[in-house]
Scaffold this motif. Structure first.
Motif, PDB file in Angstrom:
ATOM      1  N   LYS A 118       0.871  -1.169   0.000  1.00  0.00           N
ATOM      2  CA  LYS A 118       0.000   0.000   0.000  1.00  0.00           C
ATOM      3  C   LYS A 118       0.912   1.223   0.000  1.00  0.00           C
ATOM      4  O   LYS A 118       1.764   1.373   0.870  1.00  0.00           O
ATOM      5  CB  LYS A 118      -0.874  -0.019   1.251  1.00  0.00           C
ATOM      6  N   LYS A 142       1.153   5.518  -0.521  1.00  0.00           N
ATOM      7  CA  LYS A 142       0.389   6.758  -0.563  1.00  0.00           C
ATOM      8  C   LYS A 142       1.357   7.927  -0.511  1.00  0.00           C
ATOM      9  O   LYS A 142       2.300   7.940   0.275  1.00  0.00           O
ATOM     10  CB  LYS A 142      -0.560   6.828   0.631  1.00  0.00           C
ATOM     11  N   SER A 143       1.135   8.907  -1.369  1.00  0.00           N
ATOM     12  CA  SER A 143       1.934  10.114  -1.379  1.00  0.00           C
ATOM     13  C   SER A 143       1.109  11.223  -2.018  1.00  0.00           C
ATOM     14  O   SER A 143       0.275  10.961  -2.876  1.00  0.00           O
ATOM     15  CB  SER A 143       3.219   9.889  -2.178  1.00  0.00           C
ATOM     16  N   ASP A 144       1.334  12.431  -1.588  1.00  0.00           N
ATOM     17  CA  ASP A 144       0.618  13.575  -2.130  1.00  0.00           C
ATOM     18  C   ASP A 144       1.583  14.502  -2.847  1.00  0.00           C
ATOM     19  O   ASP A 144       2.748  14.606  -2.491  1.00  0.00           O
ATOM     20  CB  ASP A 144      -0.074  14.359  -1.006  1.00  0.00           C
TER      21      ASP A 144
END
Length: 79
Positions: free
Chosen positions: A6, A8-10
């Protein structure tokens, strides 16, 4: 090969904020050749476990014609 990750990064102002990765990555009984040096590695295995703040290397092993290497360990505050 098993992989359950999993990630996730912005993106903020075209820059990546601190990424998040969690899960398992496993490869067992694979062979490969490093072409630039013509090195063949056999019986390779790796088991990685990514937690919210650690990388745990349960098994990392590979063999050449003359050597066998096995490692394990962990990294705290990973990423």
């Amino acid at each position: 090969m098993k992989c359950r990750l999993k990630f996730k990064s912005d993106l903020v102002n075209l820059k990546i904020s601190k990424p998040f990765i969690e899960g398992l990555f496993s490869i067992d009984q694979c062979d490969y050749t490093f072409v630039p040096k013509n090195l063949t590695f056999k019986n390779n295995a790796i088991d990685l476990n990514f937690t919210s703040d650690e990388l745990i290397v349960k098994n990392f092993s590979f063999e050449t014609m003359k050597s066998k290497i096995q490692m394990s360990g962990y990294s705290k505050d990973f990423m």
